[in-house]
Design a protein around this motif. Sequence first.
Motif, PDB file in Angstrom:
ATOM      1  N   GLU A 111       0.841  -1.214   0.000  1.00 36.24           N
ATOM      2  CA  GLU A 111       0.000   0.000   0.000  1.00 36.24           C
ATOM      3  C   GLU A 111       0.869   1.254   0.000  1.00 36.24           C
ATOM      4  OE1 GLU A 111      -2.535  -0.578   3.413  1.00 36.24           O
ATOM      5  OE2 GLU A 111      -4.165  -1.349   2.149  1.00 36.24           O
ATOM      6  N   HIS A 112       1.936   1.249   0.787  1.00 27.05           N
ATOM      7  CA  HIS A 112       2.840   2.398   0.832  1.00 27.05           C
ATOM      8  C   HIS A 112       3.461   2.632  -0.543  1.00 27.05           C
ATOM      9  CE1 HIS A 112       6.886   4.173   1.280  1.00 27.05           C
ATOM     10  NE2 HIS A 112       6.224   5.022   2.026  1.00 27.05           N
ATOM     11  N   MET A 113       3.998   1.585  -1.149  1.00 24.08           N
ATOM     12  CA  MET A 113       4.663   1.737  -2.441  1.00 24.08           C
ATOM     13  C   MET A 113       3.702   2.208  -3.518  1.00 24.08           C
ATOM     14  SD  MET A 113       7.268  -0.759  -4.391  1.00 24.08           S
ATOM     15  CE  MET A 113       8.464   0.012  -5.461  1.00 24.08           C
ATOM     16  N   LEU A 114       2.555   1.585  -3.619  1.00 23.82           N
ATOM     17  CA  LEU A 114       1.588   1.978  -4.647  1.00 23.82           C
ATOM     18  C   LEU A 114       1.112   3.418  -4.435  1.00 23.82           C
ATOM     19  CD1 LEU A 114      -0.492  -1.316  -4.937  1.00 23.82           C
ATOM     20  CD2 LEU A 114       1.324  -0.502  -6.477  1.00 23.82           C
ATOM     21  N   GLY A 115       0.893   3.802  -3.183  1.00 24.88           N
ATOM     22  CA  GLY A 115       0.475   5.172  -2.885  1.00 24.88           C
ATOM     23  C   GLY A 115       1.536   6.193  -3.262  1.00 24.88           C
ATOM     24  N   GLU A 116       2.802   5.906  -2.907  1.00 21.79           N
ATOM     25  CA  GLU A 116       3.896   6.823  -3.247  1.00 21.79           C
ATOM     26  C   GLU A 116       4.090   6.915  -4.751  1.00 21.79           C
ATOM     27  OE1 GLU A 116       5.806   8.896  -1.280  1.00 21.79           O
ATOM     28  OE2 GLU A 116       4.274   8.365   0.177  1.00 21.79           O
ATOM     29  N   LEU A 117       3.982   5.788  -5.444  1.00 20.20           N
ATOM     30  CA  LEU A 117       4.117   5.807  -6.905  1.00 20.20           C
ATOM     31  C   LEU A 117       3.032   6.663  -7.541  1.00 20.20           C
ATOM     32  CD1 LEU A 117       5.004   2.056  -7.592  1.00 20.20           C
ATOM     33  CD2 LEU A 117       6.544   4.037  -7.804  1.00 20.20           C
ATOM     34  N   ARG A 118       1.794   6.517  -7.052  1.00 16.89           N
ATOM     35  CA  ARG A 118       0.696   7.346  -7.580  1.00 16.89           C
ATOM     36  C   ARG A 118       0.972   8.824  -7.339  1.00 16.89           C
ATOM     37  NH1 ARG A 118      -2.698   3.210  -5.165  1.00 16.89           N
ATOM     38  NH2 ARG A 118      -3.390   1.835  -6.835  1.00 16.89           N
ATOM     39  N   ARG A 119       1.463   9.170  -6.139  1.00 21.35           N
ATOM     40  CA  ARG A 119       1.779  10.573  -5.835  1.00 21.35           C
ATOM     41  C   ARG A 119       2.875  11.116  -6.755  1.00 21.35           C
ATOM     42  NH1 ARG A 119      -0.211   9.111  -1.021  1.00 21.35           N
ATOM     43  NH2 ARG A 119       1.550   8.090  -0.041  1.00 21.35           N
ATOM     44  N   GLU A 120       3.766  10.241  -7.189  1.00 19.69           N
ATOM     45  CA  GLU A 120       4.841  10.654  -8.092  1.00 19.69           C
ATOM     46  C   GLU A 120       4.410  10.632  -9.557  1.00 19.69           C
ATOM     47  OE1 GLU A 120       8.497   8.551  -7.460  1.00 19.69           O
ATOM     48  OE2 GLU A 120       8.613   9.164  -5.360  1.00 19.69           O
ATOM     49  N   GLY A 121       3.149  10.270  -9.808  1.00 19.75           N
ATOM     50  CA  GLY A 121       2.624  10.312 -11.164  1.00 19.75           C
ATOM     51  C   GLY A 121       2.698   9.017 -11.950  1.00 19.75           C
ATOM     52  N   TRP A 122       3.062   7.917 -11.298  1.00 17.80           N
ATOM     53  CA  TRP A 122       3.107   6.630 -11.994  1.00 17.80           C
ATOM     54  C   TRP A 122       1.682   6.135 -12.240  1.00 17.80           C
ATOM     55  CZ3 TRP A 122       7.399   3.128 -12.750  1.00 17.80           C
ATOM     56  CH2 TRP A 122       8.635   3.651 -12.362  1.00 17.80           C
ATOM     57  N   THR A 123       1.478   5.457 -13.346  1.00 15.97           N
ATOM     58  CA  THR A 123       0.221   4.748 -13.610  1.00 15.97           C
ATOM     59  C   THR A 123       0.567   3.369 -14.158  1.00 15.97           C
ATOM     60  OG1 THR A 123       0.006   5.576 -15.870  1.00 15.97           O
ATOM     61  CG2 THR A 123      -1.041   6.881 -14.124  1.00 15.97           C
ATOM     62  N   TRP A 124      -0.335   2.428 -13.991  1.00 15.61           N
ATOM     63  CA  TRP A 124      -0.138   1.068 -14.480  1.00 15.61           C
ATOM     64  C   TRP A 124      -1.497   0.397 -14.516  1.00 15.61           C
ATOM     65  CZ3 TRP A 124       1.393   3.065  -9.880  1.00 15.61           C
ATOM     66  CH2 TRP A 124       0.697   2.634  -8.758  1.00 15.61           C
ATOM     67  N   ASP A 125      -1.596  -0.664 -15.276  1.00 19.99           N
ATOM     68  CA  ASP A 125      -2.820  -1.459 -15.326  1.00 19.99           C
ATOM     69  C   ASP A 125      -2.731  -2.675 -14.411  1.00 19.99           C
ATOM     70  OD1 ASP A 125      -4.277   0.059 -17.336  1.00 19.99           O
ATOM     71  OD2 ASP A 125      -2.748  -0.653 -18.736  1.00 19.99           O
ATOM     72  N   TRP A 126      -1.550  -3.265 -14.330  1.00 18.23           N
ATOM     73  CA  TRP A 126      -1.338  -4.478 -13.561  1.00 18.23           C
ATOM     74  C   TRP A 126      -0.030  -4.381 -12.799  1.00 18.23           C
ATOM     75  CZ3 TRP A 126      -5.517  -7.464 -14.165  1.00 18.23           C
ATOM     76  CH2 TRP A 126      -6.236  -7.360 -15.352  1.00 18.23           C
ATOM     77  N   PHE A 127       0.032  -5.057 -11.664  1.00 14.85           N
ATOM     78  CA  PHE A 127       1.329  -5.223 -11.019  1.00 14.85           C
ATOM     79  C   PHE A 127       1.478  -6.687 -10.626  1.00 14.85           C
ATOM     80  CE2 PHE A 127      -1.298  -4.121  -7.318  1.00 14.85           C
ATOM     81  CZ  PHE A 127      -0.919  -5.079  -6.383  1.00 14.85           C
ATOM     82  N   CYS A 128       2.715  -7.108 -10.548  1.00 17.68           N
ATOM     83  CA  CYS A 128       3.039  -8.483 -10.211  1.00 17.68           C
ATOM     84  C   CYS A 128       4.069  -8.448  -9.085  1.00 17.68           C
ATOM     85  CB  CYS A 128       3.619  -9.172 -11.451  1.00 17.68           C
ATOM     86  SG  CYS A 128       4.099 -10.880 -11.155  1.00 17.68           S
ATOM     87  N   LEU A 129       3.826  -9.201  -8.034  1.00 14.97           N
ATOM     88  CA  LEU A 129       4.737  -9.292  -6.901  1.00 14.97           C
ATOM     89  C   LEU A 129       5.704 -10.438  -7.134  1.00 14.97           C
ATOM     90  CD1 LEU A 129       5.501  -8.415  -4.017  1.00 14.97           C
ATOM     91  CD2 LEU A 129       3.712  -9.925  -3.184  1.00 14.97           C
ATOM     92  N   LEU A 130       6.999 -10.133  -7.173  1.00 19.68           N
ATOM     93  CA  LEU A 130       8.037 -11.140  -7.370  1.00 19.68           C
ATOM     94  C   LEU A 130       8.892 -11.228  -6.119  1.00 19.68           C
ATOM     95  CD1 LEU A 130       9.243 -10.158 -10.962  1.00 19.68           C
ATOM     96  CD2 LEU A 130       7.522 -11.864 -10.344  1.00 19.68           C
ATOM     97  N   ARG A 131       9.152 -12.412  -5.636  1.00 19.36           N
ATOM     98  CA  ARG A 131       9.965 -12.603  -4.429  1.00 19.36           C
ATOM     99  C   ARG A 131      11.439 -12.735  -4.813  1.00 19.36           C
ATOM    100  NH1 ARG A 131       7.171 -11.203  -0.071  1.00 19.36           N
ATOM    101  NH2 ARG A 131       5.079 -12.023  -0.198  1.00 19.36           N
ATOM    102  N   PRO A 132      12.321 -12.028  -4.090  1.00 16.77           N
ATOM    103  CA  PRO A 132      13.735 -12.107  -4.431  1.00 16.77           C
ATOM    104  C   PRO A 132      14.446 -13.335  -3.857  1.00 16.77           C
ATOM    105  CG  PRO A 132      13.427 -10.558  -2.664  1.00 16.77           C
ATOM    106  CD  PRO A 132      12.060 -11.034  -3.066  1.00 16.77           C
ATOM    107  N   THR A 133      13.902 -13.904  -2.784  1.00 16.20           N
ATOM    108  CA  THR A 133      14.534 -15.085  -2.186  1.00 16.20           C
ATOM    109  C   THR A 133      13.460 -16.067  -1.759  1.00 16.20           C
ATOM    110  OG1 THR A 133      14.544 -14.048   0.007  1.00 16.20           O
ATOM    111  CG2 THR A 133      16.543 -13.846  -1.320  1.00 16.20           C
TER     112      THR A 133
END
Length: 133
Positions: A111-133
């Motif tokens: 929620e924090h990341m998506l909110g900050e991205l929106r405030r910075e003007g990012w838009t997207w249709d889909w997001f995918c969560l990828l685990r690094p480990t």
Amino acid sequence: MEHEHELEPEHERSTENREVRTAGSASTVALIPARQGSKRVPGKNVRRLHGHPAMAYTIAPAVESGVFDAVLVSTDSDEIADVARHYGAEVPFLRPAALAGDSSPDIEWLEHMLGELRREGWTWDWFCLLRPT
């Protein structure tokens, strides 16, 4: 990923027009969580595995796949951010420490990341969560 790489400083990226949508298609961003405070395996995201940090094995294929318009890492660590950028991901900001604890649920940093991205003007249709480990 055959050779060991030295980290290089990242060039400044423009923050204008952060829309990742491409003409006539849906846009998709990859979101990769990588905090620094693992207690079971300290430094696991940057720990070397066959010459590369473990998280590189998630970032590089995501970037190279062509599936994602942007590959973004959420982290609370400058070191992890530098490694992520070296392997082609973007780290638009650092995650607050309060959202990077052992018991922090995904929904909080997400929620924090998506909110900050929106405030910075990012838009997207889909997001995918990828685990690094």
